[in-house]
Structures are given as structure tokens and as C-alpha cells.
Motif scaffolding. Structure first.
Motif, PDB file in Angstrom:
ATOM      1  N   VAL A 161     -14.018  74.481  42.338  1.00  0.00           N
ATOM      2  CA  VAL A 161     -13.967  75.290  41.116  1.00  0.00           C
ATOM      3  C   VAL A 161     -14.890  74.678  40.078  1.00  0.00           C
ATOM      4  CG1 VAL A 161     -12.491  76.243  39.310  1.00  0.00           C
ATOM      5  CG2 VAL A 161     -11.570  75.886  41.621  1.00  0.00           C
ATOM      6  N   GLN A 162     -15.793  75.497  39.551  1.00  0.00           N
ATOM      7  CA  GLN A 162     -16.679  75.062  38.477  1.00  0.00           C
ATOM      8  C   GLN A 162     -16.706  76.139  37.396  1.00  0.00           C
ATOM      9  OE1 GLN A 162     -20.360  72.701  39.902  1.00  0.00           O
ATOM     10  NE2 GLN A 162     -20.011  74.157  41.552  1.00  0.00           N
ATOM     11  N   SER A 163     -17.011  75.720  36.173  1.00  0.00           N
ATOM     12  CA  SER A 163     -17.039  76.673  35.070  1.00  0.00           C
ATOM     13  C   SER A 163     -18.203  76.360  34.148  1.00  0.00           C
ATOM     14  CB  SER A 163     -15.716  76.630  34.296  1.00  0.00           C
ATOM     15  OG  SER A 163     -15.459  75.333  33.803  1.00  0.00           O
ATOM     16  N   ASP A 164     -18.483  77.298  33.288  1.00  0.00           N
ATOM     17  CA  ASP A 164     -19.576  77.192  32.318  1.00  0.00           C
ATOM     18  C   ASP A 164     -19.458  75.890  31.519  1.00  0.00           C
ATOM     19  OD1 ASP A 164     -21.462  77.578  30.336  1.00  0.00           O
ATOM     20  OD2 ASP A 164     -20.738  79.555  29.757  1.00  0.00           O
ATOM     21  N   SER A 165     -20.491  75.041  31.600  1.00  0.00           N
ATOM     22  CA  SER A 165     -20.447  73.763  30.879  1.00  0.00           C
ATOM     23  C   SER A 165     -20.757  73.922  29.401  1.00  0.00           C
ATOM     24  CB  SER A 165     -21.447  72.779  31.487  1.00  0.00           C
ATOM     25  OG  SER A 165     -22.786  73.165  31.180  1.00  0.00           O
ATOM     26  N   GLY A 166     -21.457  75.014  29.051  1.00  0.00           N
ATOM     27  CA  GLY A 166     -21.868  75.222  27.668  1.00  0.00           C
ATOM     28  C   GLY A 166     -23.020  74.346  27.223  1.00  0.00           C
ATOM     29  N   VAL A 196     -21.755  95.045  31.512  1.00  0.00           N
ATOM     30  CA  VAL A 196     -20.308  95.169  31.648  1.00  0.00           C
ATOM     31  C   VAL A 196     -19.644  94.038  30.865  1.00  0.00           C
ATOM     32  CG1 VAL A 196     -20.371  96.331  33.880  1.00  0.00           C
ATOM     33  CG2 VAL A 196     -20.357  93.841  33.795  1.00  0.00           C
ATOM     34  N   GLU A 197     -18.360  94.208  30.566  1.00  0.00           N
ATOM     35  CA  GLU A 197     -17.654  93.214  29.765  1.00  0.00           C
ATOM     36  C   GLU A 197     -16.963  92.159  30.603  1.00  0.00           C
ATOM     37  OE1 GLU A 197     -15.017  95.190  27.124  1.00  0.00           O
ATOM     38  OE2 GLU A 197     -16.631  96.106  25.931  1.00  0.00           O
ATOM     39  N   SER A 198     -16.666  92.474  31.868  1.00  0.00           N
ATOM     40  CA  SER A 198     -15.970  91.512  32.720  1.00  0.00           C
ATOM     41  C   SER A 198     -16.445  91.688  34.158  1.00  0.00           C
ATOM     42  CB  SER A 198     -14.450  91.685  32.629  1.00  0.00           C
ATOM     43  OG  SER A 198     -14.064  92.960  33.101  1.00  0.00           O
ATOM     44  N   LEU A 199     -16.157  90.666  34.972  1.00  0.00           N
ATOM     45  CA  LEU A 199     -16.628  90.679  36.356  1.00  0.00           C
ATOM     46  C   LEU A 199     -15.681  89.865  37.219  1.00  0.00           C
ATOM     47  CD1 LEU A 199     -18.806  91.073  38.623  1.00  0.00           C
ATOM     48  CD2 LEU A 199     -19.850  88.956  37.791  1.00  0.00           C
ATOM     49  N   ASP A 325     -14.671  86.911  32.022  1.00  0.00           N
ATOM     50  CA  ASP A 325     -14.031  87.793  31.058  1.00  0.00           C
ATOM     51  C   ASP A 325     -14.056  87.087  29.708  1.00  0.00           C
ATOM     52  OD1 ASP A 325     -11.862  85.946  31.067  1.00  0.00           O
ATOM     53  OD2 ASP A 325     -10.879  87.047  32.686  1.00  0.00           O
ATOM     54  N   GLU A 326     -13.253  87.552  28.782  1.00  0.00           N
ATOM     55  CA  GLU A 326     -13.303  86.970  27.435  1.00  0.00           C
ATOM     56  C   GLU A 326     -12.957  85.491  27.420  1.00  0.00           C
ATOM     57  OE1 GLU A 326     -10.923  89.123  24.704  1.00  0.00           O
ATOM     58  OE2 GLU A 326     -12.173  90.942  24.762  1.00  0.00           O
ATOM     59  N   GLU A 327     -12.095  85.051  28.337  1.00  0.00           N
ATOM     60  CA  GLU A 327     -11.625  83.673  28.324  1.00  0.00           C
ATOM     61  C   GLU A 327     -12.157  82.831  29.477  1.00  0.00           C
ATOM     62  OE1 GLU A 327      -7.408  83.879  28.324  1.00  0.00           O
ATOM     63  OE2 GLU A 327      -7.263  84.687  26.284  1.00  0.00           O
ATOM     64  N   THR A 328     -12.730  83.441  30.481  1.00  0.00           N
ATOM     65  CA  THR A 328     -13.051  82.723  31.726  1.00  0.00           C
ATOM     66  C   THR A 328     -14.503  82.928  32.124  1.00  0.00           C
ATOM     67  OG1 THR A 328     -10.778  83.084  32.495  1.00  0.00           O
ATOM     68  CG2 THR A 328     -12.402  82.415  34.150  1.00  0.00           C
ATOM     69  N   ARG A 329     -15.148  81.828  32.502  1.00  0.00           N
ATOM     70  CA  ARG A 329     -16.466  81.866  33.146  1.00  0.00           C
ATOM     71  C   ARG A 329     -16.406  80.849  34.268  1.00  0.00           C
ATOM     72  NH1 ARG A 329     -17.356  83.852  28.262  1.00  0.00           N
ATOM     73  NH2 ARG A 329     -19.083  85.319  27.954  1.00  0.00           N
ATOM     74  N   ARG A 330     -16.134  81.327  35.490  1.00  0.00           N
ATOM     75  CA  ARG A 330     -15.788  80.419  36.580  1.00  0.00           C
ATOM     76  C   ARG A 330     -16.389  80.906  37.885  1.00  0.00           C
ATOM     77  NH1 ARG A 330     -10.180  80.752  36.410  1.00  0.00           N
ATOM     78  NH2 ARG A 330     -10.282  82.530  37.865  1.00  0.00           N
ATOM     79  N   ILE A 331     -16.754  79.937  38.754  1.00  0.00           N
ATOM     80  CA  ILE A 331     -17.151  80.233  40.126  1.00  0.00           C
ATOM     81  C   ILE A 331     -16.372  79.307  41.043  1.00  0.00           C
ATOM     82  CG2 ILE A 331     -19.177  78.695  39.966  1.00  0.00           C
ATOM     83  CD1 ILE A 331     -20.524  80.651  42.007  1.00  0.00           C
TER      84      ILE A 331
END
Length: 336
Positions: A161-166, A196-199, A325-331
């Protein structure tokens, strides 16, 4: 059938060779430091003969292909890690001993940039999972929150699991500090969805550096449409990143990939953050949308997957789920 190399563990042997550009001057000093860094982590590291940095490539194509083949076929070597990319790794793809490789157990092959030229066919032709991630010279850099190092991915069975580091960063010049372990922080950024707003999308990962892999389209070494057909049940998530070509050139290359059928089984497209130049009449983002916007696929911009550090390693062949989505940016990547 996809095959994943065994998890990497301390004591395993890592081999260093340069399928493209070799090392000289301060670059060679960085390579020595990075090799010692890996040894300090508990790995056995061997360095091949194809490392000369005095020319465009580290050795003639035949020698580079032979050394890379031998390392990938050696059952004692668990990972092959080039120092960095270069310009013309394409000259050795048809010189690799594909028959010998097809009868060998998979070995981790890790890198990005021109190394994408080799990673792609090793996955699409052999069914080996390969890693688009830090090369040797970048490996000692500390991994920011949200991301994982390529070693972490290669060492575990996942799911990863990885997410947007910013974080937007850059390298420290070898001449400035050949032993650097901290990125230069140059700003902040975030993954962006287009249209789109979410994926939530799932598929097998495949991709690489646009400037290098575009030259493989339509050949035996870039048959992504066939790879997509093999994995049509899962679909594909295709990731792409631009190194330095201007936007018009990137636009042409992406149209070429589209026309070659690379996106026929795609469920989503991931685009890496880039410092490559815009064209006076077209930005890099506009280049992507001009070529791929007509596909009616979700496109995620500005991931840490290319020539703007830090790096989010991706495993070619892994089953990935991208959630935004609004709260999550994850792969999430599953090695199955």
C-alpha cells in the motif's frame, strides 16, 4: 502466466550492471557509495564488467546483453540493479538470450528511465514481474511518508500500500555530495484526476518512460496489446512518464501508443509528474489529453513515478487498485 521473483532478503546477492549508460567521475563515486550502502544493509553485491562511463553506453551491445542475460539466469543472483538509465538500451533487447531466460526462474530487475526499455519486454514476453523504481544511485535516499522503497516491495509478498507523498523533490548533484541520502525538497504536489471527482480502478500494471518504450510499440518487445489480451479478465492499468522531450514530441509518442493498441484493455492511465518542457502551443498535460483523452478512460496526473523524485515503485504485472476521492489517494499492489 505471471511469475513473481522470490522475496529479497538480507544475505541475498544483488548484481550491478549497466545495460545502458555506465559510470565515470563523480557518478562512479556515487555508484561505489551506493554499493557499499547496500552491503551495509546486509546484501551481497557484485559489480559486473559493463560499467564504463566514457561513452554513450557501458560496453558494446553484445557484451551488455550477455552480461545482463547471465545475471538474470544465475540462480544465486536474486536482483539485478542498474546504476541508472541512459539513452540506447534498445540496442540490446534483441540480443538478450530469450530462450535461456524463458527456462530460468524469475529474478528481480529494477530501474526506470531507459531501463524501461528492458523491463517492459521481460514482463510482456517472459511473464516475469519487474520493478519500475529507484535505480542503484537513488536507492540510498530516504523514502518519504506514504511511499515504500523498491527494497520493501521486493522483500515482501504484499499487498503493498502506497499513497500520495505530497512531496516534490530533486537530486543532490554527485559533484556536490556523492553520499547524499536526503532528497532536496523543492515543493508540494498532489495526484490529480481528470474529468471525474473520484476513481476506483483495478488492473495489471504495465508501462514506463514514454521516450524509450514508445520505440518498442509494434515490435516483439513492446506487444502490450497481446499482454492485455492475456490479462483481459483483470484489465490493465497503464502508467507512463515523460523524461525530457517537449510536449509535442510526447503527444506524438502517445498517439503512436494509442494507434498501436496499447490501451485496448486499459481500465485507467497513470501519468508521472514531469519537468519536461511544454511546447509554445501545448503543455505536457494537454499533450496527454490530446492523445489519450479520446479513449474515455480515467487519467491520473502527477504521480511520483518518473524523473521527478521521490519515487513510487510500481511492479509490472502486479494487480493494482487505484483509489482516489476527497480523502484518499492510494495504490495497492498485489503480487498474485
Amino acid at each position: 502466466m505471471l511469475r513473481f521473483p522470490p522475496p529479497l532478503k538480507p544475505g541475498d546477492k544483488i548484481a550491478v550492471t549497466s545495460p545502458s549508460a555506465g559510470a565515470s567521475g563523480a557518478g562512479a563515486e556515487r555508484v561505489r557509495f551506493s554499493v557499499d550502502w547496500l552491503r551495509d544493509q546486509g546484501y551481497e553485491v557484485i559489480v559486473g564488467q559493463c560499467m564504463d562511463g566514457s561513452g554513450l553506453t557501458s560496453a558494446p551491445a553484445e557484451r551488455r546483453a550477455a552480461e545482463l542475460t547471465a545475471m538474470l539466469c544465475d540462480p544465486e543472483i536474486r536482483c539485478v540493479l542498474p546504476p541508472w538509465g541512459g539513452e540506447t538500451a534498445i540496442d540490446l533487447v534483441d540480443l538478450l538470450d530469450w530462450d535461456a531466460l524463458s527456462t530460468s526462474d524469475p529474478t528481480w530487475l529494477v530501474g526506470y528511465s531507459d531501463i524501461s526499455t528492458v523491463l517492459l519486454p521481460v514482463t510482456t514476453r517472459l511473464g516475469w514481474a519487474t520493478m519500475h523504481g529507484d535505480n542503484l544511485a537513488d536507492t540510498p535516499y530516504r523514502t518519504p511518508a506514504g511511499l515504500k522503497s523498491w527494497i520493501e516491495l521486493a522483500s515482501g509478498s504484499g499487498p503493498h500500500v502506497q499513497s500520495d507523498s505530497g512531496l516534490i523533490a530533486t537530486w543532490r548533484r554527485f559533484e556536490e555530495d556523492p553520499q547524499a541520502v536526503d532528497w532536496k525538497d523543492v515543493g508540494t504536489g498532489t495526484w490529480r484526476l481528470d474529468g471525474v471527482e473520484s476513481l476506483s480502478a483495478t488492473g495489471r500494471l504495465i508501462g514506463g518512460c514514454i521516450e524509450t518504450i514508445a520505440n518498442l510499440a509494434g515490435t516483439l518487445y513492446g506487444d502490450v496489446p497481446a499482454f492485455g489480451q492475456q490479462h483481459a479478465e483483470d484489465g490493465l492499468i497503464i502508467y507512463l512518464e515523460a523524461c525530457e522531450d517537449d510536449a509535442a514530441t510526447i503527444c506524438r509518442n502517445l498517439h503512436g501508443l494509442r494507434l498501436a493498441g496499447w490501451f485496448e484493455h486499459a481500465n485507467a492511465i497513470l501519468i508521472g509528474r514531469t519537468n519536461a518542457a511544454d511546447n509554445p502551443q501545448m503543455t505536457q498535460n494537454e499533450a496527454v489529453l490530446d492523445a489519450l483523452g479520446r479513449l474515455d478512460l480515467p487519467i491520473v496526473f502527477d504521480l511520483e513515478i518518473g524523473h521527478v523524485p521521490p519515487h513510487l515503485p510500481l511492479i509490472n504485472g502486479a494487480l493494482a487498485t487505484v483509489t482516489i476521492d476527497e480523502e484518499t489517494r492510494r495504490i495497492v499492489q498485489e503480487l498474485s
